[in-house]
Design an enzyme around this catalytic site. Structure first.
Site, PDB file in Angstrom:
ATOM      1  N   ARG A  60       0.826  -1.209   0.000  1.00  9.79           N
ATOM      2  CA  ARG A  60       0.000   0.000   0.000  1.00  9.79           C
ATOM      3  C   ARG A  60       0.867   1.269   0.000  1.00  9.79           C
ATOM      4  NH1 ARG A  60      -3.535   2.816   4.396  1.00  9.79           N
ATOM      5  NH2 ARG A  60      -5.101   3.818   3.072  1.00  9.79           N
ATOM      6  N   HIS A  64       0.651   4.458  -2.555  1.00 12.55           N
ATOM      7  CA  HIS A  64       0.493   5.847  -2.109  1.00 12.55           C
ATOM      8  C   HIS A  64       1.651   6.709  -2.596  1.00 12.55           C
ATOM      9  CE1 HIS A  64      -2.710   5.594   1.277  1.00 12.55           C
ATOM     10  NE2 HIS A  64      -2.998   4.812   0.266  1.00 12.55           N
ATOM     11  N   ASP A  65       2.844   6.154  -2.612  1.00  7.88           N
ATOM     12  CA  ASP A  65       3.983   6.912  -3.104  1.00  7.88           C
ATOM     13  C   ASP A  65       3.765   7.287  -4.564  1.00  7.88           C
ATOM     14  OD1 ASP A  65       6.454   8.145  -3.122  1.00  7.88           O
ATOM     15  OD2 ASP A  65       7.508   6.322  -3.753  1.00  7.88           O
ATOM     16  N   VAL A  68       1.106  10.075  -5.577  1.00  9.01           N
ATOM     17  CA  VAL A  68       1.338  11.470  -5.192  1.00  9.01           C
ATOM     18  C   VAL A  68       2.765  11.846  -5.623  1.00  9.01           C
ATOM     19  CG1 VAL A  68       1.379  13.134  -3.290  1.00  9.01           C
ATOM     20  CG2 VAL A  68      -0.205  11.192  -3.197  1.00  9.01           C
ATOM     21  N   GLY A  70       4.355  10.963  -8.215  1.00  9.21           N
ATOM     22  CA  GLY A  70       5.096   9.854  -8.814  1.00  9.21           C
ATOM     23  C   GLY A  70       5.839   9.054  -7.759  1.00  9.21           C
ATOM     24  N   ASP A  72       8.466   8.629  -5.949  1.00  7.21           N
ATOM     25  CA  ASP A  72       9.663   9.420  -5.646  1.00  7.21           C
ATOM     26  C   ASP A  72       9.992   9.379  -4.154  1.00  7.21           C
ATOM     27  OD1 ASP A  72       7.599  10.888  -4.571  1.00  7.21           O
ATOM     28  OD2 ASP A  72       8.436  12.831  -5.163  1.00  7.21           O
ATOM     29  N   SER A  74       8.303  10.266  -1.756  1.00 12.40           N
ATOM     30  CA  SER A  74       7.754  11.399  -0.982  1.00 12.40           C
ATOM     31  C   SER A  74       6.974  10.880   0.227  1.00 12.40           C
ATOM     32  CB  SER A  74       6.868  12.292  -1.854  1.00 12.40           C
ATOM     33  OG  SER A  74       5.856  11.540  -2.488  1.00 12.40           O
ATOM     34  N   ASN A  92      -3.830   8.235   5.919  1.00  9.18           N
ATOM     35  CA  ASN A  92      -2.625   7.565   6.415  1.00  9.18           C
ATOM     36  C   ASN A  92      -2.950   6.343   7.265  1.00  9.18           C
ATOM     37  OD1 ASN A  92      -3.622   8.611   8.736  1.00  9.18           O
ATOM     38  ND2 ASN A  92      -1.987  10.088   9.069  1.00  9.18           N
ATOM     39  N   HIS A 189      -5.926  -5.547  -2.757  1.00  9.64           N
ATOM     40  CA  HIS A 189      -6.787  -5.729  -1.582  1.00  9.64           C
ATOM     41  C   HIS A 189      -7.034  -7.199  -1.239  1.00  9.64           C
ATOM     42  CE1 HIS A 189      -8.463  -1.365  -2.015  1.00  9.64           C
ATOM     43  NE2 HIS A 189      -7.233  -1.417  -1.541  1.00  9.64           N
ATOM     44  N   THR A 190      -6.290  -8.064  -1.845  1.00  7.32           N
ATOM     45  CA  THR A 190      -6.340  -9.472  -1.447  1.00  7.32           C
ATOM     46  C   THR A 190      -5.531  -9.723  -0.170  1.00  7.32           C
ATOM     47  OG1 THR A 190      -5.954 -11.745  -2.174  1.00  7.32           O
ATOM     48  CG2 THR A 190      -4.355 -10.130  -2.909  1.00  7.32           C
TER      49      THR A 190
END
Ligand code: HEM
Ligand code: NAG
Ligand code: NAG
Ligand code: NAG
Ligand code: NAG
Length: 317
Positions: A60, A64-65, A68, A70, A72, A74, A92, A189-190
């Site tokens: 996950r 998320h990286d 937002v 790309g 990178d 962040s 979060n 989501h498995t």
């Protein structure tokens, strides 16, 4: 010879958010840090032995990286004073296991200082956790750079679990990702766990006429309501994504077809015939799911955006 991976020209054209600056290749570290991949794999294994929720968390985290700024890294930056980073942004919930990335980075820094980016460490770790959970393996294109900016507010750019299909499609197409990518990647989501807050819209005050989302299978909805009552007082209450939450398989798609998916965004995948056909295909064939998942993961993880190779994944150089 450099095996330069063509970073999907369609993706270059469509991507509104990210300049795709770094070209990725499979042999990027072959000369500069040949031990990198096995050091990372080892750190991920050690982390998973300590905490079996690590695989889902890292998969996950990579998503998320990439969504937002790309891929990178962040998502890995800590807040600095009043500048709150993505980690502090609203979606979060359940982002954790940062310690595994810290350990992996420490290992590769010991082998070859300043060479392997945090974004690559996370992309490789995301592949490793899928493999460790019984899913498919693939070669990860490498050469991502780390960004210097992480802003909590920008986590609004992530798709929400209450999204309908057109909102999901829009979120994915802004990043050059198709409906097939959406359906295949949702298969993440498995594995894992969800807090009550992520699906409470479906089990309390769903709409004017229904308290419970009618697309939920009845006894499943009842069990969710017993774990997540309207005014839930139990801190961190929630449920596993499915009955085999540490096994990467195609159960997710079977559950959607039975009305036993958790999020509106999961259920949304059967609200168009195109998407539903893909759900049925993946429910019927784990092999087809694995093939599609690998293809889409490589596509998602090629959304690059950074400029430097961070020394410490939590702070810019
Ligand atoms: C399609 C849009 C998506 C939405 C709306 C979405 C939303 C969510 C939400 C709300 C949670 C539960 C958070 C919590 O309550 O703790 C979650 C968990 C998770 N998501 Fe997604 N997600 C999406 C796509 C993805 C993708 C593309 C991946 C990876 C390929 C992914 C992997 C995961 C994993 C592994 C978990 C479990 C995390 C854990 O147990 O720590 N998701 N997602
Ligand atoms: C906070 O962010 C602003 C704008 O992005 C930047 O100019 C400033 O240097 C940052 N402050 C710290 C302490 O990092
Ligand atoms: C998660 O986001 C919420 C809301 O912005 C914030 O209050 C909380 O501190 C964040 N959690 C972490 C671990 O940063
Ligand atoms: C967060 O971003 C939204 C637009 O996406 C903007 O309207 C809002 O002012 C921002 N909030 C902060 C605190 O920067
Ligand atoms: C999806 O949600 C958006 C925003 O709420 C709404 O404008 C749109 O009509 C919805 N689409 C469908 C097909 O329900």
């Amino acid at each position: 010879m450099a095996t330069v991976v063509a970073v999907f020209s369609s993706l270059l054209m469509c991507s509104m958010f990210f300049a795709i600056g770094n070209s990725l290749s499979l042999d990027y570290y072959d000369k500069s840090c040949p031990g990198a991949e096995s050091a990372i794999t080892n750190a991920v294994k050690q982390g998973t032995i300590k905490d079996k929720t690590v695989p889902a968390a890292l998969l996950r985290m990579h998503f998320h990286d990439c969504f937002v700024r790309g891929c990178d890294a962040s998502v890995l930056l800590d807040s600095v004073g009043k500048n709150t980073s993505e980690k502090a942004g609203p979606p979060n919930l359940s982002l954790h296991a940062f310690f595994v990335i810290d350990n992996a980075k420490k290992e590769v820094e010991a082998l070859c200082p300043g060479v392997v980016s945090c974004a690559d460490v996370l992309a490789l770790a995301a592949r490793d956790v899928v493999v460790l959970s019984g899913g498919p393996t693939w070669d990860v294109p490498k050469g991502r750079k780390d960004g210097r900016t992480s802003i909590a507010n920008e986590t609004r750019q992530l798709p929400a679990p209450v999204f309908n299909l057109s909102q999901l499609q829009q979120s994915f197409s802004q990043r050059g990702l198709s409906v097939e990518d959406l359906v295949a990647l949702s298969g993440g989501h498995t594995i894992g766990f969800s807090h009550c807050s992520s699906f409470q819209n479906r089990i309390h005050n769903f709409d004017i006429t229904h308290d419970i989302d009618p697309s939920l299978q009845q006894s499943f909805a009842a069990s969710l309501r017993s774990i997540c009552p309207a005014h839930n007082k139990v801190k961190n209450a929630g449920v596993n994504m499915n009955p085999s939450p540490t096994t990467f398989d195609n159960t997710y798609y079977k559950l959607i077809l039975q009305g036993k998916s958790l999020f509106s965004s999961d259920q949304a995948l059967v609200t168009s015939s195109t998407a539903k056909k893909l759900v049925s295909k993946f429910a019927g064939s784990q092999e087809e799911f694995f093939k599609a998942f690998v293809k889409s993961m490589i596509k998602m993880s090629s959304l690059t955006g950074g400029q430097e190779v961070r020394k410490n994944c939590r702070v810019v150089n």
